[in-house]
Design a protein around this motif. Structure first.
Motif, PDB file in Angstrom:
ATOM      1  N   ASP A  71       0.885  -1.260   0.004  1.00 62.20           N
ATOM      2  CA  ASP A  71       0.071  -0.038  -0.038  1.00 62.20           C
ATOM      3  C   ASP A  71       0.848   1.188  -0.017  1.00 62.20           C
ATOM      4  N   ASP A 120      -0.537   3.994  -1.853  1.00 62.73           N
ATOM      5  CA  ASP A 120      -1.826   4.653  -1.272  1.00 62.73           C
ATOM      6  C   ASP A 120      -1.455   5.651  -0.104  1.00 62.73           C
ATOM      7  N   ARG A 121      -0.322   5.214   0.570  1.00 58.48           N
ATOM      8  CA  ARG A 121       0.163   6.290   1.522  1.00 58.48           C
ATOM      9  C   ARG A 121       0.655   7.435   0.788  1.00 58.48           C
ATOM     10  N   ASP A 167      -2.090   9.568  -0.137  1.00 57.89           N
ATOM     11  CA  ASP A 167      -2.697  10.193   1.056  1.00 57.89           C
ATOM     12  C   ASP A 167      -1.832  11.574   1.593  1.00 57.89           C
ATOM     13  N   LEU A 202      -2.698  14.217  -1.080  1.00 60.01           N
ATOM     14  CA  LEU A 202      -3.905  15.069  -0.900  1.00 60.01           C
ATOM     15  C   LEU A 202      -4.063  15.823   0.429  1.00 60.01           C
ATOM     16  N   GLY A 203      -3.038  15.441   1.372  1.00 62.87           N
ATOM     17  CA  GLY A 203      -3.173  16.278   2.560  1.00 62.87           C
ATOM     18  C   GLY A 203      -2.021  17.413   2.610  1.00 62.87           C
ATOM     19  N   GLN A 237      -5.189   4.459  -9.512  1.00 68.46           N
ATOM     20  CA  GLN A 237      -4.492   5.633  -9.399  1.00 68.46           C
ATOM     21  C   GLN A 237      -4.015   6.256 -10.713  1.00 68.46           C
TER      22      GLN A 237
END
Length: 275
Positions: free
Chosen positions: A89, A92-93, A96, A99-100, A199
């Motif tokens: 993942d 995915d991290r 994140d 996005l943050g 993605q």
């Protein structure tokens, strides 16, 4: 042969000429292992120095290229064994984190808008994904898989590079393919409608908002074949796509490297995205 004889005799110009013949491929190989362009440049330089300083020991049991790749692989192994294997993942991290963080997203756009190689293409992101997933493997499996499936090295040469028997290398490659195939089968929404990761299409929508996502997806043989082929055949198609891309010399090299930096930061492989 004369050039090789001169190199073995200590002619650095002859050695530089021979080294240059495979330097581009060597660097792309190191990038797939290290995912850091600065580390690639350092290790490529160290490989050159170490190879030339030991050229008198080259016994011609393999090609010079294979012998140099063995030196580079050992240097990469020393570098990587200090680090943790990536989790499946990791991307995915990285997403994140992007996005943050307004700063990280802005950095992506700066590269996309201004860099020489800041374009986004889905097929190049599939190559990026392959590199990330391969880093979930033990180092020897990763090396065996990449050399065999991406750089078309014969098993006997990989055995020389890793100091393993050919039987062991065959197992390393087979196990690596099995793990990678399983991860892609469960994660990749391009080939499995139940996949958790889309993605490629999401990023395409960000950087190419006027481009129809489905149209772009359908340009990929991987997508066209997803309903016809089994997972092993899809993995083979994926490797064909990946081997056609040089991660250090493509239209999206700079953008994909920025995304890779974000991923490495998110998993703790890099302390600070902006350092």
């Amino acid at each position: 042969m004369e050039m090789l004889d001169r190199a073995i005799a200590g002619d650095i110009n002859a050695f530089q000429t021979l080294f240059a013949e495979f330097q581009t491929q060597l660097k792309s190989y190191l990038y797939r292992l290290l995912t850091d362009r600065n580390d690639v440049d350092d290790l490529a330089h160290d490989t050159f120095v170490r190879a030339f300083s030991g050229i008198s020991t080259f016994n011609r049991e393999s090609s010079l290229k294979t012998w140099v790749f063995k030196i580079a692989t050992n240097l990469a192994y020393d570098h990587l064994r200090k680090k943790k294997r990536w989790s499946a993942d990791a991307q995915d991290r990285g997403a994140d984190l992007a996005l943050g963080s307004d700063e990280v997203r802005k950095a992506f756009w700066v590269v996309h808008d201004n860099a020489r190689a800041g374009a986004y293409e889905m097929r190049e992101h599939i190559d990026f994904c392959f590199t990330c997933i391969s880093k979930t493997l033990p180092i020897e499996n990763q090396v065996s898989l990449i050399l065999k499936d991406i750089y078309d090295y014969p098993i006997k040469d990989i055995a020389l590079i890793l100091d393993k028997t050919e039987g062991v290398v065959k197992h390393l490659v087979g196990d690596a393919r099995g793990v990678m195939t399983d991860i892609f089968d469960h994660r990749c929404a391009l080939v499995n409608k139940n996949g958790v990761c889309d993605q490629c299409s999401h990023i395409n929508a960000v950087f190419n908002p006027k481009q129809d996502q489905q149209e772009e997806r359908m340009k990929l043989e991987l997508v066209k074949a997803s309903k016809k082929y089994n997972r092993e055949e899809l993995f083979a198609l994926r490797t064909l796509l990946v081997k056609a891309i040089d991660p250090l010399n493509s239209s999206g090299t700079d953008l994909q490297d920025e995304i890779m930096k974000c991923t490495r930061t998110a998993i703790g492989d890099k302390k600070d995205f902006f350092e």
